[in-house]
Each structure stands twice: as structure tokens, then as C-alpha cells.
Design an enzyme around this catalytic site. Structure first.
Site, mmCIF file in Angstrom:
data_model
loop_
_atom_site.group_PDB
_atom_site.id
_atom_site.type_symbol
_atom_site.label_atom_id
_atom_site.label_comp_id
_atom_site.label_asym_id
_atom_site.label_seq_id
_atom_site.Cartn_x
_atom_site.Cartn_y
_atom_site.Cartn_z
ATOM 1 N N LYS B 75 27.640 29.637 32.427
ATOM 2 C CA LYS B 75 29.094 29.487 32.333
ATOM 3 C C LYS B 75 29.829 30.903 32.433
ATOM 4 O O LYS B 75 29.041 31.704 31.725
ATOM 5 C CB LYS B 75 29.640 28.617 31.259
ATOM 6 C CG LYS B 75 31.024 28.461 31.134
ATOM 7 C CD LYS B 75 31.199 27.685 29.832
ATOM 8 C CE LYS B 75 32.895 27.345 29.818
ATOM 9 N NZ LYS B 75 33.265 26.420 28.859
ATOM 10 N N SER B 151 36.282 22.814 29.559
ATOM 11 C CA SER B 151 36.265 23.901 30.466
ATOM 12 C C SER B 151 34.908 24.028 31.350
ATOM 13 O O SER B 151 35.072 25.109 32.263
ATOM 14 C CB SER B 151 36.595 25.026 29.584
ATOM 15 O OG SER B 151 35.852 25.307 28.605
ATOM 16 N N SER B 175 34.516 20.767 25.633
ATOM 17 C CA SER B 175 34.384 21.488 26.967
ATOM 18 C C SER B 175 32.974 21.533 27.487
ATOM 19 O O SER B 175 32.789 21.828 28.649
ATOM 20 C CB SER B 175 34.709 22.838 26.892
ATOM 21 O OG SER B 175 36.170 23.244 27.004
#
Lengths: 96, 488
Positions: B75, B151, B175
Site C-alpha cells: 500500500k 482505503s 481499511s
């Protein structure tokens, strides 16, 4: 219910160092008012004898010896900077 | 069948027997990305040249650990030395040369994984759909009209689409778990403090945790094992004994005491999701576990408390983005304060600004007690709810999200509706306990549904044990999205 004003929004934007237009301030006033209004749900809770939680783990301050350690050098520290001069970050004048 | 359809254990056997090489794995990853990433849009930055060089070197060296040579996606809020790290923000568009690796990245390098690239996300991890990325919206591999969640949406989508074998995400209010549920993969948010946050670009420091995203529970346990541990570079890192997570998988769930919060099956939860959870509970009954309904009475206050606390922390954490030391500086500014104000105006997207404003307001003079402190007290009540249930039960089980994935564009206009997506994951972050999401069914539209299992502080082993038993008794994790015209 909360009633956030545009003046408050402009003040908060200044505190947050965020340039916003008049139009954005209007939009944000409505949005923040709705979010804060929703957050006032918490007023239903009796929290008089409740301690605030800042942290879920029972952690103490973490100390170490006050010794210099090798980390990044000056050249590395500057290499992602938008502007630099003589080994320092360069910025416009602070006083007008 | 793709190489990534094997388990880690099977891949290691193949590597060991020289049926395949690390180069084959890395080739498979980039080939799949070329095949489907135009549709999925998971990657912000690829590191192909370095990854291929690393693979070649690993093939020469050889190695023997469960993660050796495995292609991974990271990420983009996890700092990677020398590899562009943007947090999906225009502010960091030019941050191409980070100075160090996050602790989790160093740990994975020690295990000889191969970093394929950096994965898209909601800007600074603020969002539940990936639509807040400043670059593009990642799509749900099961149906590209739908969001992958957020996210860590691309971290989930890339694993579901078979672009990487596994990925790292981060979870502040759901997330990791929400996108894992939406994309039909396994995602764990560890106990707060179990995984070092050093090198994770901070959103809300008292809530953020990095965690593993994989196709199976066993692979997830292997990846967690590699990234946990005390780190002196993170002062909130916990110094606890680390169990062997894969050992825990060998135990069955006979006698396991499951709590099912009535609040997690109530209003707002879709019928299909509720039915899937009930079916999962039946599976647990058949496996010899018991379950009872319980109450987490303060659940309904979690979203409000979370948005006040996380935005307050974010407003402080994002003060570092000032256009001086890194990132993009506005060229319009002529004095110092305007450098800050204009750079932040140009660099941050709408949702990030909204949260900075909310947080700054909640912390400002005259409002601190009414909002920030009140939310901290609500957090105590929410945490106490969990403590109480865990006196009598081993795990808490419920849905990860009230509904399956929603359509791109469906919720962008209304922040509060978007925030409510995380209603079942947020309390877990506030309490600091660990939680996993794993596939437990599909909606009538063919979208995955996630089962959430929540455990006691530092009891990831019991979560894995419960998750593994369910997974092995079902075949939801074997389903794959149809992409690029063919299945998987």
C-alpha cells in the site's frame, strides 16, 4: 444542534494553514455542520465519571540513552526538498 | 491455473523442487498486471526492473523460508526506500526517493519477498471506496462497476485479481477488513501495537495498524508472522511474546465460545449479509463451537467518536505536509505562511481537507472538551463493551460490512453515508483489538460477503484458528473473479 458559521470555517482554515475560497468555505460550512451535528449524538452519553481513552495499551514513556545515532545525512535529507541552498531548506521570507 | 492459485506451502515446495523459479513468480505477477490492470487499476507505481533483478539474485542464492521469493504489493502509505511513495496524494506526487524502508518492508526484505509495486488507496487512507485517490479509482475485480472498498482497496483488489500473491494494507477504521470483504480476500487488522508503525505515513496514530491481505487464512498467518514484533523505532510498539500463528491453525474449534452482537445484525444490515452470517454460524455449530447473542451497547456511538478522534489526530499528523522538506510546493506563494496554505490547498484532495478541518475544529479552543474529549470518553465506553464480552467468550463474530460493495459514484456526494460503511469495523479500532475479514458467501449480484472475527488483545492465534476452521469447511475462498475474459 450545532450551527457552524462561515466565519468559524475561515478561522479554522487559517488555523489549519489551508487556503480556501469563499465558495469552498460555504460548502464546507454545510458539510462540517452536518458532520458535527451527527457527532452530537455523543451528547446522549453520560460520561461524567468516565475516563478518556487516549491510548488502548497501557504504555509508559519509552526512554533510551541520549546518544547520537547514525541516521540520514544532510545530503539525503535535502534530496526530496522542493527548494534548497547551501545545505539547507530554502523558503521565502518569513517577515513581509 | 495461475501460479498464485497455489498456497504458500505449495509454492515453496515447487521452488524447492526447482519446478519453478522466483523469476517465474515475478514474471507471472507482471504478466497478470499487464493482462488485467487496465481494468482493475490497482498499481500506482511498478518496480519492474528492480523486482526482476532481485528475482534473478534470489534464484542464484536460493533460500528456505515460507515467504522466500513471493511477489508482494505494498500500500502506497508504507514507505519504501528509493521507491516512489505518494499516499495517493498529489502532495507527494514527486516523492520519488524516500530515505528509508518502513520496518515491515525491511522485515519482508529479510524474508526475501519481492516487491512488485505500490498500490493505490484513498488519499492518506481517508476513505472507504478508493474514490478519494488523487490518481484514479481502483475497481472491484468481481465487477468493475463496483468499488473495491477502501482505503486499502487496491491491496485487496490486486490479491483478488491474482496480480500479486499477497499485499500489505493499513487499517484505521476498517481499511483492511472492508476492502477484504468487498473483494473476497482475507485481511487482518492486528492488535494495536503488534506491528510496527515506523514508516507508515500516519493518519490517526492511536488507531493505525498495518496488516496482511491474502487469499487464504494460512497464508495470512505466515505473512503476519513475518511482520510482527517489538520495534524501538515505534514507541507504541508492544513488547509481547509472539506465538506461532500457523501452529494455531492445527487446532479445531470444538468448544469455542462465540459471541454474536445483536447490534451487528440489526438495522442497516442487508438481508443477504445477515443470511450469510447465520449460515456461517451454522457451520461453526456443526464444527462443535457454540454461539450466543450478546450486546455491544455503545456500538451506535462508534462512528461519531471515530470521526472526531481520527480527524483530530489527522489534523495534527498532516501538519507535516508544509511544502518545505518534501512534496509539492505551491509556486504562487510569496511568503512563508502562504507556502503552507497554498501548498496544502493545491496538494490535498477534498476529503483530506474536510477531515483536517473537522479535526482542527474539534481541537480548537472552546470546542476541545465538547467534541474531542467527549469522543475519548465514548471510546472508553466502547472499549469496555468489548472487555466485558471477552470475559465470557473467545471471539466475536459478525459481518464485516452491512452490505456488499456499492457502485462507483454511489456514495461520493454524501460523506456521512460513506462514513457509515465502516460502522461494524470502527469499534474494533477504537478498542484496539484484532479483527479479520474472510469470505463467507456471495450476494445475488455475485459480490463477495465478508465474515468478521474479532479477538482479544494479542489473541490473533484464536482468530486464525476460528477463521481457518470456517474456511476449510467451506469453499468461498476458492471462488475467483472473471477478469480479462476468462476465470482467474
Amino acid at each position: 444542534m450545532s450551527e457552524i458559521t462561515k466565519e468559524q470555517v475561515l478561522h479554522v482554515a487559517h488555523l489549519a494553514r489551508l487556503a480556501i475560497t469563499d465558495e469552498e468555505a460555504e460548502k464546507m460550512t454545510k458539510e462540517l455542520d452536518a458532520i458535527i451535528g451527527y457527532a452530537e449524538l455523543l451528547n446522549e452519553l453520560d460520561t461524567d465519571n468516565v475516563e478518556p481513552t487516549t491510548h488502548v495499551l497501557d504504555l509508559k514513556n519509552v526512554m533510551r540513552e541520549d546518544e547520537a545515532r547514525k541516521w540520514i545525512d544532510r545530503e539525503d535529507a535535502l534530496k526530496n526538498a522542493p527548494d534548497q541552498k547551501n545545505g539547507q531548506f530554502r523558503v521565502p521570507s518569513i517577515l513581509d | 491455473m495461475s501460479l498464485f492459485d497455489y498456497t504458500l506451502k505449495e509454492l515453496q515446495e515447487k521452488l524447492h523442487n526447482k519446478e519453478i523459479t522466483v523469476t517465474d513468480l515475478v514474471d507471472a505477477s507482471y504478466a497478470r498486471i499487464k493482462e488485467v490492470d487496465d481494468e482493475v487499476k490497482a498499481f500506482l507505481t511498478l518496480d519492474e526492473e528492480n523486482a526482476r533483478a532481485a528475482a534473478k539474485e534470489l534464484d542464484e542464492q536460493g533460500g528456505d523460508n515460507p515467504l522466500f521469493g513471493i511477489p508482494i504489493g505494498i500500500k502506497d502509505n508504507i514507505v519504501t526506500k528509493g521507491l516512489r511513495t505518494t499516499c495517493a496524494s498529489k502532495f507527494l506526487d514527486n516523492f520519488t526517493d524516500p530515505l528509508y524502508d518502513a520496518t515491515v518492508v525491511s522485515k519482508l526484505k529479510d524474508k526475501k519477498t519481492v516487491t512488485i509495486g505500490k498500490l493505490n488507496m484513498d488519499e492518506f487512507a481517508m476513505g472507504s471506496s478508493n474514490e478519494n485517490s488523487a490518481y484514479f479509482t481502483t475497481r472491484n475485480p468481481w465487477n468493475t462497476d463496483y468499488v473495491p472498498g477502501g482505503s486499502s482497496g487496491a491491496s485487496a483488489a490486486a490479491v483478488a485479481a491474482g496480480e500479486v500473491f499477497f499485499s500489505l494494507g493499513s487499517d484505521t477504521g476498517g481499511s483492511i477488513r472492508e476492502p477484504a470483504a468487498f473483494c473476497g480476500v482475507v485481511g487482518l487488522k492486528p492488535t494495536y501495537g503488534l506491528v510496527s508503525r515506523f514508516g507508515l505515513v500516519a493518519f490517526a496514530s492511536s488507531l493505525d495498524q498495518i496488516g496482511p491481505m491474502t487469499r487464504t487464512v494460512e497464508d495470512n498467518a505466515h505473512l503476519l508472522q513475518a511482520i510482527v514484533g517489538h520495534d524501538e523505532m515505534d514507541s507504541t510498539s508492544a513488547d509481547v511474546e509472539i506465538p506461532n500463528y500457523t501452529e494455531a491453525l492445527k487446532q479445531d474449534v470444538k468448544g469455542l465460545r462465540i459471541a454474536v452482537p445483536s447490534e451487528y445484525l440489526g438495522e442497516g444490515v442487508s438481508d443477504e449479509v445477515r443470511e450469510s452470517i447465520k449460515a456461517a454460524l451454522k457451520v461453526y455449530e456443526d464444527l462443535g463451537a457454540t454461539w450466543e447473542e450478546v450486546s455491544l451497547p455503545h456500538s451506535r456511538y462508534a462512528v461519531a467518536a471515530y470521526y472526531l478522534l481520527s480527524s483530530s489526530e489527522a489534523s495534527a499528523n498532516l501538519a507535516r505536509f508544509d511544502g518545505v522538506r518534501y512534496g509539492v510546493r505551491s509556486t504562487q506563494a510569496e511568503n512563508m505562511v502562504d507556502v503552507f496554505k497554498y501548498s496544502r490547498r493545491d496538494g490535498f484532495g477534498e476529503e483530506v481537507k474536510r477531515r483536517i478541518m473537522l479535526g482542527t475544529f474539534a481541537l480548537s479552543s472552546g470546542y476541545y472538551d465538547a467534541y474531542y474529549k467527549k469522543a475519548q470518553k465514548a471510546r472508553t465506553l466502547i472499549k469496555n463493551d468489548f472487555d466485558k464480552v471477552f470475559e465470557d467468550y473467545d471471539v466475536i463474530v459478525g459481518p464485516t460490512t452491512p452490505t456488499p460493495a456499492f457502485k462507483v459514484g454511489e456514495k461520493v456526494e454524501d460523506p456521512l453515508t460513506m462514513y457509515a460503511t465502516d460502522i461494524l469495523t470502527i469499534p474494533v479500532n477504537l478498542a484496539g483489538v484484532p479483527g479479520i475479514s474472510l469470505p463467507c458467501g456471495f450476494s445475488s449480484e455475485g459480490l463477495p460477503i465478508g465474515l468478521q472475527i474479532i479477538g482479544k488483545h494479542f489473541d490473533e492465534a484464536t482468530i486464525y484458528r476460528a477463521a481457518h476452521a470456517f474456511e476449510q469447511a467451506t469453499d468461498h475462498h476458492k471462488q475467483k473473479p472473471a477478469l480479462g475474459g476468462v476465470k482467474g
